[in-house]
Design an enzyme around this catalytic site. Structure first.
Site, PDB file in Angstrom:
ATOM      1  CB  CYS A 160      -0.924   0.029   1.224  1.00  0.00           C
ATOM      2  SG  CYS A 160      -2.086  -1.334   1.325  1.00  0.00           S
TER       3      CYS A 160
ATOM      4  CG  HIS B 196      -1.377   3.485   4.356  1.00  0.00           C
ATOM      5  ND1 HIS B 196      -1.459   2.166   3.934  1.00  0.00           N
ATOM      6  CD2 HIS B 196      -0.726   3.440   5.556  1.00  0.00           C
ATOM      7  CE1 HIS B 196      -0.906   1.378   4.824  1.00  0.00           C
ATOM      8  NE2 HIS B 196      -0.458   2.121   5.822  1.00  0.00           N
TER       9      HIS B 196
END
Length: 578
Positions: free
Chosen positions: A70, A131
């Site tokens: 990610c 993120h």
């Protein structure tokens, strides 16, 4: 009269320029497998809206994430650069941010496509998952926050959606807890029992202070575990709107509907001027969730329910664009940050990960299943509908593509690894501008892809591959994800070589006996690696252990006292709007 003509001419040019600058809607799923969508061959999951998007635009069949994890993949997507160039590639086992109070993140020196488009007069918003870090030195400097990287508006989660965020869904820290808590407690218990027996037998005289010290150590370890389990959710699983925490801990009740409604509102607010909307889904990363309209409705349990709810949300965005008559002046991009997480299986045996179709591996490794992702682009009247392109493209290509469309010059003080997709999408060229692509596993160069200009072959050479466990499995189930170095991988000398054009499943590596040009191909790829390596500069590692760990002074809390990090301003706002 002359002045009037000059003004009219100027206005005409300005309007023409404005008309060529499309709105940009970038839809990024989380952990979605290329085999999860109907338009990529799935027969059992219902994805009519994403399929409609593909029918009305171009479907890329060899679209690749720059990283199979990610955080580095999203850094590459935002900047058009390999994550190692920005320090967003870990040398440590952990390759992503797990705590909201970590100090690492996308450096302010990096230029995102949002920053470029904002400079061209675009309204910019990121709704959903970020993120890429939050703070550097204190809990309110927001140095890594989306608003510091070109976004005018942010509504979503700063870290990621973990099992630990949803009560009853288990923990991603199970293995770490076993190593750091249960094993030390067992050692302490055995030590205490041994000392008691030896003392009872009169063989050893153990001072009471030793017993007391060991008991205190055991109590401290248990206390830390209880605190971690109790406080992780509120301290790390929360929603923000710009710089303000609006729900801590976050509630999954109608969460998708709330975020999509906000995305639709952003489009309505900016219908009269160019805008960039990045809708960065929490779906389908675990913890899985869906509203009552979708729960239990798919053929693939909680995972399928989440996919079908995400497809519904795509339909809502298309509906708003149609309603406002913006569809013909809007480029839509749909993809995933990496492949499906095949190791996501609950203790009850429920599969919570998706399908990578025919491709080997998945999230956290560079087999095709980990990096080959959906790639769909639609712009009616500009991009031919129903086109399928089987050329290597990258999620880094979004950066130069949207920058060029917005009229923003690319930065000249840094290397941009992405390539403008428009010539390929519009048929002005038949081949990808990427002759070579480099596949990193965190900090480590894992594989190289070569698309020769004068050949139909697409070569892929692995320098190392993960050791799947148990043996014969399609993933690293014992560790939940595959790691990138040390005893977790097998090194190959010579490199493992595949012709992806003939063997997309990566089952049969070519050898000098089966491929006469074996050594020539490898030599060419090694030369490309040498040239690429010379372009890399040493930068601070944003995913070092020091930047990953939890720092109490960076911990954000919606309560001024910090004693009770609980609030629901989202609910209050909904009541006020009603």
């Amino acid at each position: 009269m002359r002045i009037r003509l000059v003004l009219l001419s100027f206005l005409s040019v300005a309007q023409s320029h404005a008309a060529t600058r499309p709105n940009l809607v970038l839809l990024l799923a989380d952990d979605l497998g290329i085999g999860d969508l109907g338009c990529y061959g799935n027969k059992t999951l219902r994805t009519p809206n994403i399929d409609r998007l593909a029918e009305g635009g171009v479907k890329l069949t060899q679209h690749l994430a720059a990283s199979p994890l990610c955080t580095p993949s999203r850094a590459a997507f935002m900047t058009g650069r390999y994550p190692i160039r920005s320090g967003m590639a870990s040398e440590f086992l952990v390759g992503v941010y797990l705590f909201s109070a970590s100090s690492g993140g996308l450096p302010t020196s990096e230029i995102t496509f949002a920053k470029l488009l904002k400079g061209q007069g675009y309204s910019t918003a990121l709704i959903g998952k970020w993120h890429l870090g939050t703070n550097c030195h204190n809990k309110s400097d927001f140095c890594h926050h989306p608003l510091s990287h070109g976004f005018d508006y942010f509504h979503g989660i700063p870290v990621t959606n973990l099992r630990d965020c949803k009560p009853g869904e288990g923990s991603v820290f199970t293995r770490a807890i076993r190593l750091l808590v249960f094993i030390p407690l067992q050692i302490i218990a055995v030590t205490l029992l041994t000392m008691v027996v030896l003392k009872y037998l009169g063989l050893v005289r153990v001072p009471p202070l030793v017993f007391f010290g060991l008991l205190c150590l055991a109590a401290m370890i248990l206390g830390l575990l209880v605190c971690f389990l109790h406080y992780f959710r509120p301290l790390n699983c929360f929603l923000m709107r710009n710089h303000e925490i609006t729900q801590q801990p976050l509630s999954y009740d109608n969460l998708m509907q709330r975020l999509v409604a906000d995305a639709a509102q952003f489009i309505r607010r900016n219908a009269e001027k160019p805008f960039l909307l990045v809708l960065s889904y929490l779906h389908v990363h675990t913890a899985l969730f869906s509203s009552k309209d979708f729960a239990g409705k798919s053929k693939h349990g909680a995972y399928g329910d989440a996919v079908e709810e995400m497809d519904w949300s795509v339909g809502q965005i298309l509906k708003v664009l149609d309603e406002l008559k913006l569809a013909n002046n809007t480029l839509i991009y749909f993809s995933s940050d990496q492949g499906a997480h095949v190791e996501e299986v609950t203790p009850k045996g429920e599969v919570h990960g998706g399908s990578n179709g025919i491709y080997k591996g998945g999230k956290a490794n560079n087999w095709e299943g980990g990096i080959r992702v959906p790639g769909i682009l639609r712009w009616p009247g500009v991009i031919q509908a129903g086109l399928e392109i089987d050329e290597p493209t990258s999620n880094m290509d979004v950066f130069p593509t949207v920058a060029t469309l917005a009229g923003a010059p690319l930065p000249e003080d840094r290397i941009i690894d992405g390539r403008d997709l428009m010539p390929l999408l519009q048929g002005k060229t038949q081949h990808s501008d990427h002759e070579f692509l480099f596949h990193y596993c965190n900090f480590y160069l894992n594989a190289v892809r070569w698309r020769p200009r004068n050949s139909t072959s697409i070569w892929k050479a692995f320098f190392f591959t993960p050791k799947f466990s148990p043996e014969g499995a399609n993933g690293c189930f014992s560790t939940h994800v595959c790691y990138c170095h040390g005893r977790s991988v097998s090194y190959h000398q010579p490199p493992l070589l595949f012709d992806i054009s003939k063997d997309p499943t990566e089952r049969n590596p070519v050898t000098p006996a089966t491929e006469p040009r074996f050594q020539e191909v490898l030599d060419t790829m090694r030369q490309a690696v040498d040239r690429h390596t010379k372009t890399l500069k040493a930068v601070p590692n944003q995913l070092s252990l020091g930047n990953l760990v939890w720092k109490p002074w960076l911990q954000m809390c919606c309560s001024p006292s910090g004693l009770s990090c609980q609030c629901d301003r989202e609910k209050q706002a909904r009541r006020a709007s009603h």
